[in-house]
Design an enzyme around this catalytic site. Structure first.
Site, mmCIF file in Angstrom:
data_model
loop_
_atom_site.group_PDB
_atom_site.id
_atom_site.type_symbol
_atom_site.label_atom_id
_atom_site.label_comp_id
_atom_site.label_asym_id
_atom_site.label_seq_id
_atom_site.Cartn_x
_atom_site.Cartn_y
_atom_site.Cartn_z
ATOM 1 N N ASP B 303 0.857 -1.179 0.000
ATOM 2 C CA ASP B 303 0.000 0.000 0.000
ATOM 3 C C ASP B 303 0.893 1.229 0.000
ATOM 4 O OD1 ASP B 303 -2.544 -1.023 -0.060
ATOM 5 O OD2 ASP B 303 -2.489 -1.527 2.087
ATOM 6 N N THR B 377 -17.780 22.547 5.250
ATOM 7 C CA THR B 377 -16.992 23.607 4.574
ATOM 8 C C THR B 377 -15.774 23.027 3.865
ATOM 9 O OG1 THR B 377 -15.635 23.964 6.528
ATOM 10 C CG2 THR B 377 -17.640 25.279 6.337
ATOM 11 N N ASP B 514 -4.921 -4.047 6.565
ATOM 12 C CA ASP B 514 -5.458 -3.900 7.913
ATOM 13 C C ASP B 514 -6.971 -3.783 7.948
ATOM 14 O OD1 ASP B 514 -5.503 -1.463 6.734
ATOM 15 O OD2 ASP B 514 -4.237 -0.440 8.217
#
Lengths: 183, 678, 587
Positions: B303, B377, B514
């Site tokens: 990863d 936002t 994981d």
């Protein structure tokens, strides 16, 4: 399994005919046409009598002939029972046999091939050294000029094939026949 | 080698326990599992019986026969000792783990509220509550709350870790302690089947099964043993033919010297030690097979985030808007990030400090009001001394500017695109409704990764980076990190497909994961390393768990797997190569008495027939002990091509295996002659 | 040793090298059913043969079916030969009116030729009729060689194929090997041999008058005079050609290739040696071709050539040294003679060609001899014995050498694989417990039969030791050599041992039978297992099987397995004899 058995049997029979009959007969036919003499063993005749083959050695033990090598084929040079002695280098019988041959040759430092048996028992050749070692005996027995006989022997030396393969040698039968024919 | 726990090679306690175990292992039932050493044991029994018989009939040469018999027994014991040593090291670790496994009280959440029960009564599916200071009673998954947990009992790492409900950090392990807050946990394993239980069983070697390569090697060794058995058994008739018959003591000595006792004696120790090394690296494997597979891996799926790059992006550059000074942009960016405790925020502060010498200011003194990041936002910022600073993604800031009836300058948009294309993340900064410029947040490749990938390439392993980034970004990072390939915009299914594709080509694939969505891929991969911090599902699916939750560990796991196989191969070669010298010691000794000419073969000039045979058999026994450290530590491994590796090992263990015993046997001969033992 | 001797040896190796690639590539084409120039001639023959025998050439066989077909076929050919031998007195082409062959000898001979051993417990010229030689024995020279070739190809397919269950079709491989490879080469070679003086006729034996009649003492002690010489004849060249090309080695005459009619000139000798190595050497190139790694083929070739060269070196050195027990004899090499140990050797071949031939014929499981190994010096004679003991893999028999070598490759790769820290792989195929198990079984059969039978034999004075021609350590050598030769399917002998007894005929028969088929079965099982595996792509983590390092490793594994297994036995036979010879002891 049954199928395998049938196939195997048929296959054996068909190929047996091809490889065991057709092939050798075809080779025989061609050989007899193209190399007639060689295919039949290069036999030698004297006065219309078969007296040997160029390739097969003969026993020569008398003092007037150039000796051939000891032979373990039958009683000696039996061309229907080719064989070596198969004696081991440590075999007492072998060491004694060589000693007897050495004594019989009556020369110093006999060339080894003259006192050892060949693998086939039919070796037609001896080494040039073995032939030359016998020149003085044969010359004396036949009342020939030794130098002349030496040159005669040297003329019979067959060189290595293409100057490379094998060893130089003298064909004993050819040499002795030539000797009988007069030098 | 980050957190490798080192124990001294010969701990006194372990040695004592191993010595006892070595004797217990003499039971034929145990010995039968090791055909090579079993043959030695049979030989020992045979000579012992004969020794006693000879004693009653007053035949034989007692002193010599006794010494041979003793050394034969020593050979067996030394091999047993090697195995017991390896097991002992595991047992020591298991004992430490057991202490964590003490009985605790669990607070089970039932229909009638919370009830107290013993942790051993918990069953899979029970829900318990654990609060600060309490021990987590069993393996499970956090279903509510967040807490910091001390997992040092298992990992040896003292820093607490965060465990929270949902997400990829939800798994907790029994025997660890909650340090703060309260969490609710669903128990996922029954007593005796917990992670801790499995771990104890594993390090103790209780469930040790032979791995495929070990089985194959065992067959090879058994085959060689039979061959040498044939050679020795038939030697007696030949000796009788030669009028030079031999005693059983001599024949058994010859046999034991020839059969591969060195590797036979150390084989299981090597296997156990391999697992042990893995445990020392804080990695648990569910089977030895997985460790071997690690050595075979062809493709490594890594990863991007957290493995190749440090988990977070870092600010690397300030690109000001037209008419804005870079210092102004940097100042605004730093101000807006002062209260931002994310790594990204901190990196902005640091960059501004390093590049423009802007010292970080204390917010407290400035009456500033921090505007935190919110999902609506999608900006964060600060209100301070009349300045209103915002930073955020380009579209969020564009909306903010619009609200202030302002526009995003074209140059800023351009800068945003350039940064995105290079693999970075652009963060636009605006102050009082005006765009100041862009912060370039960059993925930072971890230090030394490029070298590691080069090593992997040398070992013949292809690395593939997995990332959710777009292909452009992914390619840029892949290039920088030096991985061989990448999979961009990867969804869990893509990962799975990639693994299957590689496996169809006959390759072995390793990966780390994981999250729960990693579970299928972890299960499919030949080596699936789950992070201990990950979900229970991930841990169940993989065949290894890294307690440190360090994805880079995969590289070390591969090295350990290779080292395990190499140690076996090297000692096999050594063992067989030894036979040359042993022949030159024993054969002349056997027959020179009958044929003095055979002394020509006594090239070591050993003192006499008895000293020669004794020296060979002593060398054969002692070499097992001498090689225990090597078996436990493994042969040294540096990443290099297979050809170079083989050349080195052949030289060291092949050629060395021929030479060493010549010297060793000669030395022993000198010693035993000096001691008048022969 | 002479410069010329070395030159001949070098030229020989060069010639082998020259033919390896072209013939190897050609054979790869033949067995992969690709187009060749000979298709025009043999294509129709092939189709006819399939039609006559009911073979479906498109059927693919699993290893079990392949093995069954091979076993049934071998059994059928064995039966045919046995019958022809037993019935030769009522069959044609028996000009010498030889009687039918005794049952134990007939069985021994049938097994011997079926297994490509061609061990001969008999004197052919006084035992076998022309028809038996042609139909019973020469046919086997083709069949057993073609079977070996087919098996090697099946094994190579096992390595080359991925995730398949089959190894090819036995009948097709057998047929294509016979028609495209063995038959044309034999026909060509036979004609060359005739041109050198090898006889090819069907006439009765000739009787010639001796130039010098000889007085001899018979076995009964009576003096007789021999005046004639009977010269055995026969269809020799056609059989001689396939005897060499098929690494069979069974002589038409007792003296085998020492006989002037079998091997008349140095050129015929050179070509015979070349013919022995021709196909086994070329198979390395076939291997390289079929598995897509020509370099691997050469690496295997190099291991074979290396072992062969060291053997020639040792043998030539030992034989040229001569026999220290002979006195008054000139054994030094000179321009006029080759010197050395000439007992059992022909003058036209001398020492160099005899040592080379002995090495070649035992490296390959040929067994033809142009000199008598029994009379070699102890170390010179140990070379042929060790060559066979290494497992007949140094070029080896047609096909058999290749698959034997590949089993050693698997063992070598297994150890190498572990040492580089991976599950061992061979050309992408993982070598697992099952493969190792079968390989060890293959390796085990060899010492089991050789040492087992030899050990039993030396303990039996009447059955075992009475046949010895030589005593002391050399007697042990004779017995060891016999079982080694039989198990290795070589066929050469320390021929002083009289093996034409019930004990030897049967036990050697068993050794030959198991030495062939007990090794083929595990070998085919490995091939079948390998064929079903995936191929892992090579990387720098895979140990390359194309390098000199691999060649060295492979050589070392072969030598160590062979040497370690047999060193104790050898130390009491040739090694002891050598040391005693130096000390001047005779037996």
């Amino acid at each position: 399994m049954k199928k395998h058995l049938i196939t195997a049997t048929l296959y054996t029979l068909v190929t047996a005919v091809l490889l065991g009959i057709v092939y050798p007969l075809a080779i025989t036919a061609i050989s007899q046409l193209v190399f007639r003499d060689k295919a039949n063993g290069q036999l030698v005749t004297r006065k219309d009598e078969l007296i040997g083959s160029k390739l097969i050695g003969q026993p020569f033990t008398g003092p007037t002939y150039f000796h051939s090598r000891p032979s373990a084929a039958g009683t000696g040079y039996d061309a229907s029972a080719s064989s070596g002695s198969n004696l081991a280098p440590t075999n007492k019988a072998f060491v004694d046999r060589v000693a007897a041959s050495v004594a019989a040759e009556k020369v110093n430092n006999v060339p080894v091939d003259l006192v050892t048996a060949s693998g086939s028992g039919l070796d037609p050749d001896i080494s040039p050294a073995a032939a030359l070692a016998q020149v003085s005996r044969v010359a004396a027995e036949r009342h020939l000029d030794e130098a002349k006989l030496k040159r005669f022997v040297e003329a019979h030396i067959i060189d290595r094939q293409f100057g490379l393969l094998g060893e130089p040698r003298v064909n004993v039968l050819a040499l002795n026949l030539a000797l009988d024919a007069g030098i | 080698m980050s957190h490798a726990k080192r124990r001294s090679m010969f701990d006194r306690k372990i040695v004592r326990r191993a010595s006892v175990d070595a004797l217990l292992k003499l039971s034929p039932k145990v010995m039968m599992k090791n055909p090579v050493m079993f043959v030695v044991e049979i030989g020992s029994v045979l000579t012992t019986v004969l020794l006693i018989l000879n004693l009653t009939t007053r035949r034989g040469h007692f002193q010599f026969d006794l010494q041979i018999t003793l050394w034969l027994w020593f050979t067996v014991l030394f091999a047993n000792f090697a195995e017991a040593m390896a097991e002992g090291r595991g047992k020591a670790q298991a004992d430490a783990l057991r202490q964590a496994k003490s009985e605790t009280t669990a607070f089970r959440v039932g229909k009638n509220g919370i009830e107290q029960i013993a942790s051993s009564q918990l069953r899979s599916g029970d829900v318990v509550q654990v609060s600060a200071g309490q021990m987590i009673p069993g393996d499970g998954e956090v279903i509510e709350g967040i807490a910091s947990v001390d997992e040092s009992a298992i990992t040896g790492e003292s820093a607490p870790v965060i465990r929270e409900a949902g997400g990829d950090r939800s798994a907790v392990t029994g025997g660890t302690r909650v340090l703060s807050d309260v969490i609710t946990i669903r128990i996922t394993s029954n007593p005796g089947e917990t992670f801790l239980d499995r771990m104890i069983a594993l390090v103790e070697g209780a469930e040790r099964q032979k791995t495929p390569n070990e089985i194959a090697l065992n067959i090879l060794l058994a085959g060689l043993t039979i061959i040498f058995l044939l050679a020795v058994v038939t030697l007696q008739p030949f000796a009788i033919y030669s009028a030079a018959p031999q005693t059983v003591f001599v024949l058994v000595s010859l046999l034991v010297c020839l059969i591969p006792t060195t590797i036979g004696g150390l084989l299981s120790a090597i296997g156990i030690a391999g697992m042990d090394r893995l445990v020392q690296h804080n990695v648990l494997a569910t089977s030895g097979r997985a460790v071997e597979a690690a050595g075979d891996v062809n493709t490594l799926l890594l990863d991007k985030t957290g493995t190749i790059t440090i988990g977070n992006r870092q600010a690397s550059e300030f690109v000001p808007a037209p008419g804005v000074k870079a210092e102004v942009l940097a100042d605004a960016a730093q101000l807006s990030s002062l209260a931002d405790e994310t790594p990204e925020g901190r990196s902005i502060v640091v960059l501004a400090k390093e590049k423009y010498n802007l010292r970080g200011r204390e917010l407290g003194q400035m009456h500033a009001e921090f505007v935190p990041f919110s999902a609506t936002t999608r900006m964060s910022g600060i209100e301070v001394e009349g300045r209103s600073i915002r930073k955020g993604a380009v579209d969020a800031i564009a909306r903010y500017l619009q609200e202030h009836s302002s526009q995003m300058p074209a140059e800023v948009r351009e800068a945003v695109e350039t940064i995105a294309r290079s693999g970075g993340t652009p963060l636009v900064v605006a102050e009082n409704g005006k765009a100041l410029g862009v912060i370039h947040l960059k993925d930072v490749v971890k230090g030394g990764m490029r070298e590691r990938f080069e090593q992997l390439r040398a070992m013949g392993i292809r690395t593939v980076m997995i990332t959710g980034d777009n292909p452009l970004t992914a390619a840029a990072i892949a290039r920088e990190a030096g991985v061989d390939d990448f999979l961009a915009e990867a969804k869990p299914k893509d990962k799975m497909d990639l693994i299957k594709r590689e496996q169809a080509e006959g390759k072995l694939v390793a990966m780390t994961g994981d999250g729960t969505n990693d579970a299928p891929a972890l299960a499919q991969a030949d080596v699936g390393v789950a992070m201990n911090s990950g979900t229970q599902a991930a841990k169940e699916a993989g065949n290894m768990v890294d307690l440190d939750s360090n994805p880079t560990k995969l590289i070390e796991i591969v090295a350990i797997g290779k080292q395990l196989l190499m140690t076996r191969g090297a000692l096999t070669t050594f063992s067989i190569a030894n036979d040359v010298a042993k022949y030159f010691a024993i054969i002349p000794a056997m027959f020179a008495g009958f044929f003095p000419v055979l002394n020509a073969l006594n090239i070591m000039h050993l003192h006499n027939a008895e000293s020669a045979i004794l020296s060979a058999i002593i060398f054969n026994a002692v070499i097992i002990i001498a090689l225990i450290p090597l078996a436990l530590r493994g042969v040294s491994y540096r990443p290099m091509s297979a050809a170079a590796l083989l050349q080195r090992n052949l030289l060291v263990y092949g050629l060395g295996g021929i030479i060493v015993p010549f010297a060793g046997i000669k030395l022993i001969d000198i010693v035993i002659v000096a001691m008048h033992l022969a | 040793m002479s410069l010329n001797g070395w030159l001949q040896i070098v030229v020989f190796f060069a010639a082998v090298l020259l033919f390896t690639k072209p013939l190897g590539v050609y054979m790869a084409r033949v067995f992969q059913k690709q187009r060749t120039r000979l298709d025009i001639i043999f294509g129709p023959c092939e189709r006819l043969l399939y039609r006559l025998t009911g073979v479906n050439p498109d059927e693919e066989m699993s290893w079990g079916v392949y093995a069954t077909a091979m076993l049934v076929f071998s059994a059928a050919t064995l039966v045919l030969t046995y019958l022809v031998e037993r019935l030769q007195h009522v069959l044609p082409l028996n000009p010498q009116h030889l009687p039918g062959v005794a049952s134990d000898l007939a069985l021994n001979t049938a097994i011997s030729f079926t297994t490509n051993t061609n061990w001969q417990s008999y004197v052919p010229e006084s035992t076998m009729s022309y028809l038996t030689q042609m139909l019973g024995l020469a046919t086997h020279n083709f069949w057993s060689a073609a079977v070996g070739l087919a098996l090697a190809i099946a094994f190579i397919r096992g390595i080359a194929r991925r995730e398949m269950k089959t190894l090819g079709n036995f009948w097709v491989d057998l047929t294509r090997g016979t028609l495209w490879v063995l038959l044309p080469l034999s026909a060509l070679f036979a004609m060359v041999l005739v041109s050198q003086g090898v006889v090819q006729n069907l006439k009765p034996y000739d009787t010639v008058k001796l130039v010098e009649p000889q007085a001899v003492t018979g076995t009964d002690g009576k003096q007789t005079t021999v005046t004639t010489q009977t010269i055995a004849q026969g269809p020799v060249a056609s059989q001689e050609a396939i005897k060499m090309l098929g690494t069979n080695g069974g002589g038409f005459f007792n003296a085998n290739s020492a006989h002037p009619f079998e091997n008349p000139t140095p050129l015929s000798n050179f070509l015979q040696m070349l013919a022995i190595f021709l196909i086994p050497a070329a198979l390395t190139a076939t291997l390289g071709q079929m598995v897509g790694s020509p370099k691997h083929g050469w690496a295997v070739f190099a291991a074979m050539a290396l072992l062969c060269f060291v053997a020639v070196l040792t043998c030539y050195w030992a034989e040229a040294h001569g026999n220290p027990l002979l006195h008054g004899v000139d054994q030094h090499v000179s321009a006029l003679h080759s010197g050395g140990n000439m007992e059992g050797k022909e003058v036209r071949f001398g020492i160099a060609n005899s040592a080379l031939f002995a090495t070649v014929t035992t490296d390959a499981s040929c067994g033809a001899v142009n000199s008598m190994h029994d009379s070699f010096t102890p170390l010179g004679g140990m070379v042929p014995m060790v060559n066979i003991l290494l497992g007949e893999v140094v070029f080896g028999g047609v096909g058999a050498g290749m698959y034997g070598m590949l089993v050693f490759v698997i063992v070598a790769v297994f150890i190498a694989g572990l040492m580089v820290g991976r599950t061992p792989e061979y050309l992408g195929k993982k070598i697992e417990a099952y493969d190792v198990q079968l390989s060890m079984l293959y390796v085990l059969i060899f010492p089991l039969l050789i040492l087992g039978f030899a050990a039993v034999t030396v303990l039996m004075p009447r059955l075992g030791l009475s046949g010895l021609a030589n005593h002391g350590p050399h007697g042990l050598s004779e017995i060891l050599y016999a079982y080694t030769s039989a198990t290795g399917n070589n066929g050469s002998a320390f021929a002083g041992l009289n093996a034409n007894t019930h004990w030897y005929n049967y036990t050697l028969g068993i050794a030959m039978f198991f030495g062939r088929f007990m090794m083929i079965i595990p070998m085919l099982a490995i091939a079948g297992n390998l064929a079903g595996k995936k191929i892992v792509p090579a990387s720098s983590g895979t140990f390359p099987v194309t390098t000199p390092l691999f060649t060295i490793l492979l050589t070392a594994v072969i030598v160590i397995v062979g040497a370690l297994t047999f060193f104790p036995a050898l130390s009491l036979s040739p090694i002891l004899e050598h040391l005693l010879l130096g000390a001047g002891q005779t037996f």
